[in-house]
Every structure is written in structure tokens, then in C-alpha cells.
Design a protein around this motif. Sequence first.
Motif, PDB file in Angstrom:
ATOM      1  N   MET A 135       0.925  -1.124   0.058  1.00 28.61           N
ATOM      2  CA  MET A 135      -0.073  -0.017  -0.054  1.00 28.61           C
ATOM      3  C   MET A 135       0.853   1.365   0.041  1.00 28.61           C
ATOM      4  O   MET A 135       1.825   1.300   0.622  1.00 28.61           O
ATOM      5  N   ILE A 136       0.428   2.272  -0.607  1.00 30.81           N
ATOM      6  CA  ILE A 136       1.220   3.651  -0.929  1.00 30.81           C
ATOM      7  C   ILE A 136       0.670   4.318   0.208  1.00 30.81           C
ATOM      8  O   ILE A 136      -0.430   4.623   0.454  1.00 30.81           O
ATOM      9  N   PHE A 137       1.926   5.208   0.966  1.00 26.07           N
ATOM     10  CA  PHE A 137       1.559   6.473   1.651  1.00 26.07           C
ATOM     11  C   PHE A 137       2.333   7.445   1.071  1.00 26.07           C
ATOM     12  O   PHE A 137       3.152   7.309   0.529  1.00 26.07           O
TER      13      PHE A 137
ATOM     14  N   LEU B  36       2.780  -1.337  -6.456  1.00 25.15           N
ATOM     15  CA  LEU B  36       3.181  -0.903  -4.954  1.00 25.15           C
ATOM     16  C   LEU B  36       1.827  -0.666  -4.086  1.00 25.15           C
ATOM     17  O   LEU B  36       1.524  -1.204  -2.898  1.00 25.15           O
ATOM     18  N   GLN B  37       0.757  -0.084  -4.775  1.00 24.47           N
ATOM     19  CA  GLN B  37      -0.510   0.147  -4.050  1.00 24.47           C
ATOM     20  C   GLN B  37      -1.377  -1.428  -3.906  1.00 24.47           C
ATOM     21  O   GLN B  37      -1.976  -1.320  -2.657  1.00 24.47           O
ATOM     22  N   ARG B  38      -1.033  -2.173  -4.624  1.00 23.68           N
ATOM     23  CA  ARG B  38      -1.749  -3.639  -4.476  1.00 23.68           C
ATOM     24  C   ARG B  38      -1.100  -4.416  -3.106  1.00 23.68           C
ATOM     25  O   ARG B  38      -1.595  -5.132  -2.731  1.00 23.68           O
ATOM     26  N   ARG B  39       0.176  -4.237  -3.084  1.00 20.01           N
ATOM     27  CA  ARG B  39       0.743  -5.291  -2.011  1.00 20.01           C
ATOM     28  C   ARG B  39       0.498  -4.674  -0.696  1.00 20.01           C
ATOM     29  O   ARG B  39       0.174  -3.470  -0.361  1.00 20.01           O
TER      30      ARG B  39
ATOM     31  N   PRO C   6       7.615  -3.441 -17.883  1.00 19.79           N
ATOM     32  CA  PRO C   6       6.486  -3.889 -16.918  1.00 19.79           C
ATOM     33  C   PRO C   6       6.460  -5.323 -16.672  1.00 19.79           C
ATOM     34  O   PRO C   6       6.006  -5.688 -15.584  1.00 19.79           O
ATOM     35  N   GLU C   7       6.790  -6.137 -17.424  1.00 19.47           N
ATOM     36  CA  GLU C   7       6.799  -7.745 -17.089  1.00 19.47           C
ATOM     37  C   GLU C   7       7.695  -8.097 -16.266  1.00 19.47           C
ATOM     38  O   GLU C   7       7.394  -9.102 -15.521  1.00 19.47           O
ATOM     39  N   ILE C   8       8.510  -7.378 -15.657  1.00 17.85           N
ATOM     40  CA  ILE C   8       9.665  -7.817 -14.554  1.00 17.85           C
ATOM     41  C   ILE C   8       9.246  -7.039 -13.175  1.00 17.85           C
ATOM     42  O   ILE C   8       9.799  -7.418 -12.169  1.00 17.85           O
ATOM     43  N   VAL C   9       8.072  -6.366 -13.298  1.00 15.81           N
ATOM     44  CA  VAL C   9       7.797  -5.696 -11.948  1.00 15.81           C
ATOM     45  C   VAL C   9       7.421  -6.474 -10.880  1.00 15.81           C
ATOM     46  O   VAL C   9       7.845  -6.381  -9.683  1.00 15.81           O
ATOM     47  N   ASP C  10       6.619  -7.399 -11.003  1.00 15.27           N
ATOM     48  CA  ASP C  10       5.912  -8.238  -9.862  1.00 15.27           C
ATOM     49  C   ASP C  10       7.146  -8.983  -9.333  1.00 15.27           C
ATOM     50  O   ASP C  10       7.287  -9.047  -8.001  1.00 15.27           O
TER      51      ASP C  10
ATOM     52  N   LEU D 198      12.593  -7.006  -2.272  1.00 13.87           N
ATOM     53  CA  LEU D 198      12.042  -6.910  -0.825  1.00 13.87           C
ATOM     54  C   LEU D 198      12.536  -7.921  -0.060  1.00 13.87           C
ATOM     55  O   LEU D 198      12.194  -7.913   1.298  1.00 13.87           O
ATOM     56  N   SER D 199      12.990  -9.164  -0.702  1.00 19.45           N
ATOM     57  CA  SER D 199      13.180 -10.367   0.152  1.00 19.45           C
ATOM     58  C   SER D 199      14.441 -10.149   1.359  1.00 19.45           C
ATOM     59  O   SER D 199      14.208 -10.691   2.250  1.00 19.45           O
TER      60      SER D 199
END
Length: 346
Positions: free
Chosen positions: A1-3, A177-180, A111-115, A122-123
Motif C-alpha cells: 500500500m502506498i503512503f 506498489l498500491q496492491r501489495r 512492466p513484465e519484470i515488476v511483479d 523486498l526479500s
Amino acid sequence: MIFVGGLPFSTNNSSWSSSSSQGSDILVALLEHPVLVSASHSFKSMEETKVSVSSETPSPSKYVYVFQREYATVDPALVDYVGTDEATTCVGLVIRNRRNRMTSIAHMDNPEIVDIGLCQMLSLVVDHDLDAELDVYLIGGFDDASPNHANGTTISECYSDMDGYSLPLCRKLVDTLQRRQEKFHVQTLHVLGHNTKRDSQGNAYPIFHGFLVETCTGSLSPASFDGTSRCPDEMVRRIRVTSSYEDTSWNGKLLETYDTQTDRFVIAPCRWTVRKLHIVMSLQQLSDEEILRRCSTSPSAEGPDFVENLRRQWNYLIKRPDWRETFPWKQPRVFQRAADGGWRRC
């Protein structure tokens, strides 16, 4: 989620067309957010840092450099600065844990490498702590759309029916970023129109192509690097960028490059095919102007050494047609930091 500005970000109060995709809604709202507009203006006013490493006067600072499609997560106890450049339609992403100061940067080109790429970044930064407060910076990309799509009077009008390469990447990044579940505090969004300048004929160019992060403080500045600082193993790492598209083991992933725990570059192997060699030999016969037109997503915005770097890569491939010569036994190429701050192959 974005802040943004310490508050959860929402598009509920936005005024643009509801027919826009969710990713575009989020992106436009962020580009228009006063906090991020101010941050972009501040970033734009900074003087660009020029990074160079001289063998005669070695730097006491420790650097890590990231090429296109690569990422690196660095520990501030081991690394002073981390950065990237040569971005035109690509976007540099920085994620920094406020508590432990672990910093990950990536040079996103598709865009295909973003997910999967975000998961890779983040790991080590999050370390299983979903409540971690993460500062995020996005820098790069520009308004590379055709001129007839760049004449809107507002940001939402400009991006409602825009083509180009930068926009889809930026849209995918902010939407993901917003969906995570993690808490992403967006500090800088210097992309698209915020990172665009135009010449007297109206041609668009990026204002900045790169940046440098000070790991101890998290401060960012615009930056450019020269051949002495884009290291180690520049040529092989450049070749991996294009070769990875034919190597299915790298589908959807950022290229593994740097080992966080040991402060070593561990450049994972990448295969290139006979087909690629045939293409390379054909391209090598073209003029510089034709190479620029065929091989760049933004020919007018590339640096002066773009074609030269491509020809150097192609010469390397022609001399070493078998990728196993570069990666014997399919093992990575490992470099450890030398006493002078440079790199030495193990």
C-alpha cells in the motif's frame, strides 16, 4: 500500500475520468499530489553528481553500481553509495527500510519484470516484517510519447491516450506498489512530465538519467557515472541485458548481480544463442545512425556513447560466440572488493 506525507494514499477524491484504468488513476493522482510535486521540484533543483573512480586517487567510499534490468540490495554497514544511470524510458526504483536502513535499487526496463522484481528487491529489505516502514523513490522515464499525444492541458489529459514506453512501466510500478501489503512511503516520483525537458523544436528529453543513494542517510541526488564507475565486469553485464530476453531462466526477473551479505558481485550466468550472434553480426554492419534508430526506445535521448557501447558488446560476442566461455561450468563470475575500493575477480 502506498503512503504519501505519512497518510494512506487514496484516489477516491480524484477528479479525472472514472473510465481510466486503475493504474493510470493512481499514477495521475500521485503525479499531481502536492507533496510529490514539491519533492520533484526539489530533486530537479539539485546539481547532478558526476561519479568517477580514479586508480591514481582511489575513493575511500564504497560504491555499488546497477545496470539496466539489474538490482542490488545493500547493507549500509558495507556500502556507502548505490546508484544507476543511462535511463531514458527505464525507471530507477529505490526501496529503503527505515529501521535497518537496508536499501535495494533496481533499474526497471519493462512492466513484465515488476511483479517478480519487487519480490526480489523486498526479500532482504523487509525480512518477513510486513509492518516495516519503507521509503520509496522512483526516478526516470520521460514523456516519450508522440507529440500529438502530449498536448493535453492537464496531466490526466496528457496521459489518457498516450503511447511510448515510459508510461506503461510507471503505471505498472505504482499499481503494484498500491496492491501489495507492505507500507510504501513514496518520497519522490520524478518520472514522466516531471523528468522531461524540450528543445526549441518540441523534442522531449529526460532531465536526469540516473541517481545516487547515500545508504547511511537515504538521501538521493541526480547522478551520472563514467566508464570507471560502471563496474565491475561492465561488458558482460551489458550483454546479459539483451541476452536475458532469450534465456527463459530469467523470464519476468531482474538479473542477479550482487551478494548483500558478502559485499561481492556475483554475476549470475546468462545464455546467448546462435540466433543472437547472427543478429549481432548483421547489426554491426549498419551505420551509427541506423543502429541508434533500430536499437533504442528513444534514439534522440540516448547518451553520446550509446552506439559505441553496443559495438563493444557485439565485438565481445563475435569473439566469444559460446556463452560457456564467459561462464565456465555455468558458474557466476565473482568479484570481491579490493583494498582501493575497486573490484578484483576471484
